[in-house]
Design a protein around this motif. Structure first.
Motif, PDB file in Angstrom:
ATOM      1  N   LEU A 144      -1.883   6.341   5.290  1.00  0.00           N
ATOM      2  CA  LEU A 144      -2.314   5.855   6.610  1.00  0.00           C
ATOM      3  C   LEU A 144      -1.799   6.759   7.723  1.00  0.00           C
ATOM      4  CD1 LEU A 144      -1.456   2.063   6.158  1.00  0.00           C
ATOM      5  CD2 LEU A 144      -3.768   3.046   6.320  1.00  0.00           C
TER       6      LEU A 144
ATOM      7  N   SER B  36      -0.249  -4.248   3.462  1.00  0.00           N
ATOM      8  CA  SER B  36      -1.575  -4.106   4.072  1.00  0.00           C
ATOM      9  C   SER B  36      -2.499  -5.230   3.641  1.00  0.00           C
ATOM     10  CB  SER B  36      -2.220  -2.773   3.656  1.00  0.00           C
ATOM     11  OG  SER B  36      -1.510  -1.682   4.174  1.00  0.00           O
TER      12      SER B  36
ATOM     13  N   VAL C 250      -0.170 -10.625   7.640  1.00  0.00           N
ATOM     14  CA  VAL C 250      -1.424  -9.991   7.219  1.00  0.00           C
ATOM     15  C   VAL C 250      -2.452 -11.068   6.831  1.00  0.00           C
ATOM     16  CG1 VAL C 250      -2.434  -8.631   5.342  1.00  0.00           C
ATOM     17  CG2 VAL C 250      -0.390  -7.796   6.520  1.00  0.00           C
TER      18      VAL C 250
ATOM     19  N   LYS D   8      -2.437   0.532  -5.005  1.00  0.00           N
ATOM     20  CA  LYS D   8      -1.855  -0.643  -4.380  1.00  0.00           C
ATOM     21  C   LYS D   8      -1.223  -1.565  -5.417  1.00  0.00           C
ATOM     22  CE  LYS D   8      -6.311  -3.037  -3.935  1.00  0.00           C
ATOM     23  NZ  LYS D   8      -7.401  -3.336  -2.979  1.00  0.00           N
TER      24      LYS D   8
ATOM     25  N   GLU E 140      -2.597  -5.882  10.364  1.00  0.00           N
ATOM     26  CA  GLU E 140      -3.348  -5.346   9.225  1.00  0.00           C
ATOM     27  C   GLU E 140      -2.456  -4.501   8.315  1.00  0.00           C
ATOM     28  OE1 GLU E 140      -7.064  -3.664  10.209  1.00  0.00           O
ATOM     29  OE2 GLU E 140      -7.526  -3.043   8.154  1.00  0.00           O
ATOM     30  N   HIS E 141      -1.546  -3.747   8.929  1.00  0.00           N
ATOM     31  CA  HIS E 141      -0.613  -2.907   8.158  1.00  0.00           C
ATOM     32  C   HIS E 141       0.786  -3.090   8.735  1.00  0.00           C
ATOM     33  CE1 HIS E 141      -4.036  -0.804   6.367  1.00  0.00           C
ATOM     34  NE2 HIS E 141      -4.510  -0.598   7.586  1.00  0.00           N
TER      35      HIS E 141
ATOM     36  N   SER F 172       0.825  -1.211   0.000  1.00  0.00           N
ATOM     37  CA  SER F 172       0.000   0.000   0.000  1.00  0.00           C
ATOM     38  C   SER F 172       0.857   1.257   0.000  1.00  0.00           C
ATOM     39  CB  SER F 172      -0.939   0.002   1.208  1.00  0.00           C
ATOM     40  OG  SER F 172      -0.193  -0.058   2.412  1.00  0.00           O
TER      41      SER F 172
ATOM     42  N   SER G 149      -8.415  -3.894   3.099  1.00  0.00           N
ATOM     43  CA  SER G 149      -8.432  -2.743   3.999  1.00  0.00           C
ATOM     44  C   SER G 149      -9.056  -1.537   3.305  1.00  0.00           C
ATOM     45  CB  SER G 149      -7.008  -2.394   4.439  1.00  0.00           C
ATOM     46  OG  SER G 149      -7.013  -1.133   5.076  1.00  0.00           O
TER      47      SER G 149
ATOM     48  N   ILE H  56      -6.775   2.053   2.631  1.00  0.00           N
ATOM     49  CA  ILE H  56      -5.721   2.289   1.633  1.00  0.00           C
ATOM     50  C   ILE H  56      -6.312   2.658   0.281  1.00  0.00           C
ATOM     51  CG2 ILE H  56      -4.059   0.786   2.789  1.00  0.00           C
ATOM     52  CD1 ILE H  56      -4.741  -1.384   0.742  1.00  0.00           C
TER      53      ILE H  56
END
Lengths: 135, 376
Positions: free
Chosen positions: B44, B231, B104, B243, B110-111, B12, B235, B238
């Motif tokens: 983020l 990520s 992940v 991505k 998650e990130h 991301s 999600s 993002i």
């Protein structure tokens, strides 16, 4: 080429590897060998990677081998080892893939070739015998 | 292949810090520049980062190979993370990215902020010379087999190259063409470490380091840092348009084993590839990767790279479009993945390869320390 001008760094030696480095005192190269299946292993280790036996001992080898690859080094990496000199991987006659990193000595640079037959000789450094190879 | 872990994670955010041979910047400063840059690139808030990975972590190695571990990053950024990994756990430097993908995928984070910092240029200068820095290793158990023979790292590359030349009939002209093309690419890259073109003739006249390897076959030590945010694909925080997806990963021991694993996890084939960012710690490694990945036939790598129209930016298979480590500096594999991100996002400016929307291959490492990626 001669390596008499070299002042080679003395290798770090452990109890496990000392017999290898001291072997040349009588002019013979000894390599760690599995006493169960006969597999040679280098560097020496406490277990055989082929059969996992724990009985490893140093045994004399012929000292004959062939050049697997080589290079004329032209950069000074170590104090006491002025370039140029030949670095090579030598595959010992005893077992395919059993290779030592070494120097080729007593040979003109342009005569060194992949596949060339070579024979061990030793360069003594302070009680240790560094195996090197000549044609 | 359905349900593969590669589908669960995306890049991301990606950022490469300032880098160079004479930066005089604290390496931890570089780590922070890359980390904050990657998090901002992902869009983020810093507090969204709940995992950290790095390579090789705060361990003893040759000087300048690392600057801080995950605990250091956590402390510096004041993060409240729940997952860390930061040693040399996987084969290949970019194993740190694969670890992050797995974390992940499995819901442990998650990130994940994944970073890598080098400062070999400064470390070698501080040691007094490259030879002194590389000889200043704590790894005596391993170096006893090479020290008395005057062997250093580049000699390994020379031995590979010599044997490859003998078995393939490749020439220095061909390798010089790869170095020259990479230099052309680097001149279009603000992160380049050289400002002048490199003609094949210049390469052929260069001083030898270890026959048949010359200085231009070796990558360039620099200071710099690269960071990614890995990520969860779904999600909502993002930017979906930016991505970068992982089509397939090859993580194994050896070039061929990595390539085999990677291709087994995708329906894509070498014909689908738009560009290859191949590890070039030495030029010979790019050639070995090229063949192992099936991008050319066995022992045909020299011939392949000898055609500058084929491997240049507008060729059928552009190679190392940022200049690679030979001309953009040794980011130790992380630079290759960063460049793939830039290309896939269409943000490479003048050095944008013509095939910007096609998947790219990234390979890292050498010998038994290897991994590769197919990204899109």
């Amino acid at each position: 080429m001669t390596d008499t001008a070299f002042n080679r760094p003395k290798p770090y030696v452990s109890d496990r590897t000392r017999p290898y480095w001291e072997s040349g005192a009588d002019g013979r190269l000894r390599v760690a060998r599995c006493q169960s299946c006969g597999h040679y292993l280098h560097p020496p280790a406490p277990i055989c990677p082929r059969c996992r036996a724990r009985d490893i001992a140093f045994e004399p080898v012929s000292g004959r081998g062939t050049v697997y690859s080589y290079t004329v080094n032209r950069y000074q990496w170590k104090e006491g080892m002025p370039p140029p000199y030949v670095i090579a991987e030598v595959e010992l006659a005893e077992q395919p893939g059993l290779r030592l990193m070494t120097n080729i000595v007593e040979c003109d640079f342009d005569k060194v070739a992949i596949g060339m037959d070579v024979q061990v000789t030793f360069d003594e450094v302070d009680g240790l015998y560094i195996p090197v190879f000549k044609p | 292949m359905s349900g593969k872990f590669e589908d669960s994670a995306v890049i991301s955010g990606a950022f490469r810090s300032q880098s160079g041979r004479k930066l005089s910047v604290d390496p931890w400063e570089l780590s922070i520049e890359a980390a904050m840059g990657a998090i901002a690139d992902a869009g983020l808030p810093v507090d969204a980062i709940d995992g950290l990975s790095t390579y090789p972590g705060p361990i003893g190695s040759t000087p300048g190979m690392t600057a801080g571990g995950t605990q250091d990053m956590k402390a510096m950024l004041g993060l409240n993370t729940r997952w860390h990994t930061g040693g040399m756990e996987m084969p290949g430097q970019l194993g740190a990215v694969i670890n992050a993908m797995m974390a992940v995928h499995s819901g442990l984070a998650e990130h994940v902020l994944c970073f890598r910092t080098v400062w070999e240029a400064s470390a070698q200068r501080q040691a007094g010379s490259r030879a002194k820095a590389l000889g200043n290793s704590a790894m005596h158990e391993r170096t006893q087999w090479t020290d008395p023979y005057g062997v250093s790292y580049p000699n390994y590359g020379a031995l590979m190259m010599q044997r490859y030349f003998a078995q393939s009939g490749s020439t220095r002209e061909q390798f010089g063409t790869l170095a020259s093309v990479q230099r052309d690419n680097a001149l279009l890259n603000p992160h380049r470490v050289f400002d002048k073109p490199l003609a094949v003739e210049d390469y052929l006249e260069d001083r030898m380091i270890s026959d048949p390897m010359c200085l231009f076959d070796c990558d360039v030590p620099i200071d710099g840092s690269t960071a990614f945010v890995i990520s969860r694909t779904d999600s909502r925080a993002i930017d979906a348009k930016r991505k970068v997806r992982f089509e397939a990963v090859g993580s194994s021991v050896g070039y061929e084993a990595c390539a085999e694993m990677m291709w087994s996890r995708t329906d894509l084939t070498p014909a689908d590839i738009g560009a290859a960012q191949l590890y070039d710690g030495w030029s010979i490694l790019s050639v070995l990767w090229l063949e192992a990945l099936g991008l050319c036939g066995k022992n045909e790598g020299g011939h392949f790279i000898g055609d500058r129209d084929r491997i240049g930016l507008s060729g059928d298979l552009p190679i190392n479009t940022d200049g690679g480590q030979l001309s953009a500096g040794r980011m130790h594999g992380f630079g290759a993945l960063f460049e793939a991100c830039v290309q896939l996002r269409g943000e490479a400016g003048e050095r944008q390869a013509s095939s910007e929307r096609q998947p790219q291959i990234v390979s890292v490492g050498a010998a038994d320390f290897t991994s590769c990626f197919l990204v899109r």
